[in-house]
Motif scaffolding. Structure first.
Motif, PDB file in Angstrom:
ATOM      1  N   LEU A   6       0.839  -1.206   0.000  1.00 32.23           N
ATOM      2  CA  LEU A   6       0.000   0.000   0.000  1.00 32.23           C
ATOM      3  C   LEU A   6       0.873   1.255   0.000  1.00 32.23           C
ATOM      4  CD1 LEU A   6      -2.969   0.755  -0.068  1.00 32.23           C
ATOM      5  CD2 LEU A   6      -2.987   0.758   2.430  1.00 32.23           C
ATOM      6  N   LEU A  62       2.170   0.739  -9.879  1.00 32.38           N
ATOM      7  CA  LEU A  62       0.747   0.806  -9.539  1.00 32.38           C
ATOM      8  C   LEU A  62       0.035  -0.482  -9.945  1.00 32.38           C
ATOM      9  CD1 LEU A  62      -0.119   4.493 -10.424  1.00 32.38           C
ATOM     10  CD2 LEU A  62      -0.496   3.400  -8.217  1.00 32.38           C
ATOM     11  N   GLY A  66      -1.057  -2.949  -7.145  1.00 33.60           N
ATOM     12  CA  GLY A  66      -2.521  -3.010  -7.174  1.00 33.60           C
ATOM     13  C   GLY A  66      -3.018  -4.432  -7.279  1.00 33.60           C
ATOM     14  N   MET A  67      -2.393  -5.217  -8.171  1.00 34.76           N
ATOM     15  CA  MET A  67      -2.785  -6.636  -8.311  1.00 34.76           C
ATOM     16  C   MET A  67      -2.502  -7.376  -7.014  1.00 34.76           C
ATOM     17  SD  MET A  67      -4.159  -6.817 -11.150  1.00 34.76           S
ATOM     18  CE  MET A  67      -4.209  -8.276 -12.152  1.00 34.76           C
ATOM     19  N   PHE A  77     -13.050  -7.081  -3.937  1.00 33.71           N
ATOM     20  CA  PHE A  77     -13.141  -6.085  -5.017  1.00 33.71           C
ATOM     21  C   PHE A  77     -13.557  -6.708  -6.338  1.00 33.71           C
ATOM     22  CE2 PHE A  77     -12.388  -2.758  -2.570  1.00 33.71           C
ATOM     23  CZ  PHE A  77     -11.175  -2.080  -2.565  1.00 33.71           C
ATOM     24  N   LEU A  87     -10.203   0.425 -12.473  1.00 35.21           N
ATOM     25  CA  LEU A  87      -9.306  -0.278 -13.406  1.00 35.21           C
ATOM     26  C   LEU A  87      -9.492   0.234 -14.835  1.00 35.21           C
ATOM     27  CD1 LEU A  87      -9.453  -3.988 -12.154  1.00 35.21           C
ATOM     28  CD2 LEU A  87      -7.835  -2.154 -11.567  1.00 35.21           C
ATOM     29  N   MET A  93      -5.935   5.872 -18.745  1.00 37.89           N
ATOM     30  CA  MET A  93      -4.787   6.749 -18.461  1.00 37.89           C
ATOM     31  C   MET A  93      -3.522   6.169 -19.092  1.00 37.89           C
ATOM     32  SD  MET A  93      -5.442   7.687 -14.473  1.00 37.89           S
ATOM     33  CE  MET A  93      -4.038   8.778 -14.266  1.00 37.89           C
ATOM     34  N   VAL A 127     -10.088   8.805 -10.438  1.00 32.64           N
ATOM     35  CA  VAL A 127      -9.676   7.576  -9.727  1.00 32.64           C
ATOM     36  C   VAL A 127      -9.650   7.845  -8.222  1.00 32.64           C
ATOM     37  CG1 VAL A 127      -7.724   6.020  -9.281  1.00 32.64           C
ATOM     38  CG2 VAL A 127      -8.328   6.578 -11.620  1.00 32.64           C
ATOM     39  N   ILE A 131     -11.883   6.108  -5.278  1.00 34.63           N
ATOM     40  CA  ILE A 131     -11.286   5.442  -4.107  1.00 34.63           C
ATOM     41  C   ILE A 131     -11.930   5.961  -2.820  1.00 34.63           C
ATOM     42  CG2 ILE A 131      -9.178   5.288  -2.734  1.00 34.63           C
ATOM     43  CD1 ILE A 131      -7.759   5.472  -5.529  1.00 34.63           C
TER      44      ILE A 131
HETATM   45  C1  HEM Z   1      -3.906   5.942 -11.429  1.00 38.03           C
HETATM   46  C2  HEM Z   1      -3.868   4.773 -10.862  1.00 38.03           C
HETATM   47  C3  HEM Z   1      -4.138   4.480  -9.402  1.00 38.03           C
HETATM   48  C4  HEM Z   1      -4.256   5.329  -8.335  1.00 38.03           C
HETATM   49  C5  HEM Z   1      -4.139   6.847  -8.313  1.00 38.03           C
HETATM   50  C6  HEM Z   1      -4.517   4.498  -7.161  1.00 38.03           C
HETATM   51  C7  HEM Z   1      -4.644   5.011  -5.874  1.00 38.03           C
HETATM   52  C8  HEM Z   1      -4.924   4.238  -4.780  1.00 38.03           C
HETATM   53  C9  HEM Z   1      -5.044   4.757  -3.413  1.00 38.03           C
HETATM   54  C10 HEM Z   1      -4.897   6.231  -3.012  1.00 38.03           C
HETATM   55  C11 HEM Z   1      -5.313   3.699  -2.602  1.00 38.03           C
HETATM   56  C12 HEM Z   1      -5.469   3.707  -1.058  1.00 38.03           C
HETATM   57  C13 HEM Z   1      -6.924   3.656  -0.712  1.00 38.03           C
HETATM   58  C14 HEM Z   1      -7.152   3.256   0.714  1.00 38.03           C
HETATM   59  O1  HEM Z   1      -6.211   3.076   1.462  1.00 38.03           O
HETATM   60  O2  HEM Z   1      -8.317   3.139   1.045  1.00 38.03           O
HETATM   61  C15 HEM Z   1      -5.393   2.529  -3.443  1.00 38.03           C
HETATM   62  C16 HEM Z   1      -5.672   1.275  -2.964  1.00 38.03           C
HETATM   63  C17 HEM Z   1      -5.794   0.187  -3.789  1.00 38.03           C
HETATM   64  N1  HEM Z   1      -5.577   0.129  -5.156  1.00 38.03           N
HETATM   65 FE1  HEM Z   1      -5.073   1.639  -6.349  1.00 38.03          FE
HETATM   66  N2  HEM Z   1      -4.576   3.186  -7.524  1.00 38.03           N
HETATM   67  C18 HEM Z   1      -4.338   3.127  -8.883  1.00 38.03           C
HETATM   68  C19 HEM Z   1      -4.285   2.012  -9.680  1.00 38.03           C
HETATM   69  C20 HEM Z   1      -4.618   0.751  -9.222  1.00 38.03           C
HETATM   70  C21 HEM Z   1      -4.606  -0.450 -10.054  1.00 38.03           C
HETATM   71  C22 HEM Z   1      -4.208  -0.489 -11.528  1.00 38.03           C
HETATM   72  C23 HEM Z   1      -5.026  -1.490  -9.246  1.00 38.03           C
HETATM   73  C24 HEM Z   1      -5.216  -2.952  -9.596  1.00 38.03           C
HETATM   74  C25 HEM Z   1      -4.605  -3.579 -10.557  1.00 38.03           C
HETATM   75  C26 HEM Z   1      -5.285  -0.922  -7.934  1.00 38.03           C
HETATM   76  C27 HEM Z   1      -5.718  -1.662  -6.838  1.00 38.03           C
HETATM   77  C28 HEM Z   1      -5.833  -1.162  -5.566  1.00 38.03           C
HETATM   78  C29 HEM Z   1      -6.230  -1.978  -4.404  1.00 38.03           C
HETATM   79  C30 HEM Z   1      -6.625  -3.462  -4.422  1.00 38.03           C
HETATM   80  C31 HEM Z   1      -6.193  -1.129  -3.286  1.00 38.03           C
HETATM   81  C32 HEM Z   1      -6.449  -1.500  -1.817  1.00 38.03           C
HETATM   82  C33 HEM Z   1      -7.688  -0.891  -1.366  1.00 38.03           C
HETATM   83  C34 HEM Z   1      -7.835  -0.865   0.116  1.00 38.03           C
HETATM   84  O3  HEM Z   1      -6.856  -0.555   0.791  1.00 38.03           O
HETATM   85  O4  HEM Z   1      -8.899  -1.127   0.559  1.00 38.03           O
HETATM   86  N3  HEM Z   1      -5.032   0.431  -7.939  1.00 38.03           N
HETATM   87  N4  HEM Z   1      -5.151   2.879  -4.762  1.00 38.03           N
END
Ligand code: HEM
Length: 135
Positions: A6, A62, A66-67, A77, A87, A93, A127, A131
């Motif tokens: 994270l 990312l 993310g995966m 999710f 996604l 983007m 995005v 979130i």
């Molecule tokens: C521009 C692209 C992206 C941005 C700006 C972004 C931003 C973020 C942020 C700020 C969080 C934290 C949210 C939290 O703690 O609640 C997060 C969590 C996460 N992101 Fe991304 N993300 C991006 C792309 C992706 C991609 C491509 C994937 C999957 C392939 C992904 C999967 C996840 C997952 C599974 C979490 C965990 C959520 C959680 O903590 O509950 N993200 N992302």
């Protein structure tokens, strides 16, 4: 493990989106201070080549983190429509950046770059909005 995933995910989201804010709101308006067009072009090319290298790394980190977060931590999710919208926006983007990099930046058409950076900044903010509402 999840916390470090994270952390990396957040760090590279900030690098990409923060870099787009910097280039549009701070760098572009200040470029006018450089008198000669040739000087402005050379300076912008040097800044963008460094930033775009960081964007390529952000795309990779990312996606991989993310995966990892998705399959290692938030399997729920898989049927979350907001997450799928995230996604889809990430894929959009990525396409915009690939076009911007190979068809504008690498061909020296720098004047059109800020418009597409603005498009990607709006998508990135969408995005972040998604979130905020993903539970
Ligand atoms: C521009 C692209 C992206 C941005 C700006 C972004 C931003 C973020 C942020 C700020 C969080 C934290 C949210 C939290 O703690 O609640 C997060 C969590 C996460 N992101 Fe991304 N993300 C991006 C792309 C992706 C991609 C491509 C994937 C999957 C392939 C992904 C999967 C996840 C997952 C599974 C979490 C965990 C959520 C959680 O903590 O509950 N993200 N992302």
């Amino acid at each position: 493990m999840v916390k470090s995933l994270l952390f990396l995910h957040l760090l590279f989201a900030i690098v990409w989106i923060g870099g787009m804010v910097y280039s549009l709101l701070f760098l572009k308006p200040s470029l006018k201070e450089l008198a000669q067009e040739e000087q402005r072009h050379r300076f912008l090319k040097s800044v963008l080549s460094r930033f775009f290298s960081a964007v390529w790394l952000s795309l990779l980190v990312l996606f991989l983190t993310g995966m990892g977060l998705w399959h290692g931590y938030r399997r729920d999710f898989s049927d979350n429509p907001l997450f799928h919208a995230k996604l889809f926006l990430f894929a959009l983007m990525t396409l915009v950046f690939v076009y911007l990099y190979f068809f504008l930046f690498r061909r020296g058409r720098l004047s059109q770059v800020p418009n597409l950076v603005a498009v990607n900044l709006i998508l990135g903010l969408l995005v972040l909005l998604i979130i905020t509402y993903i539970s």
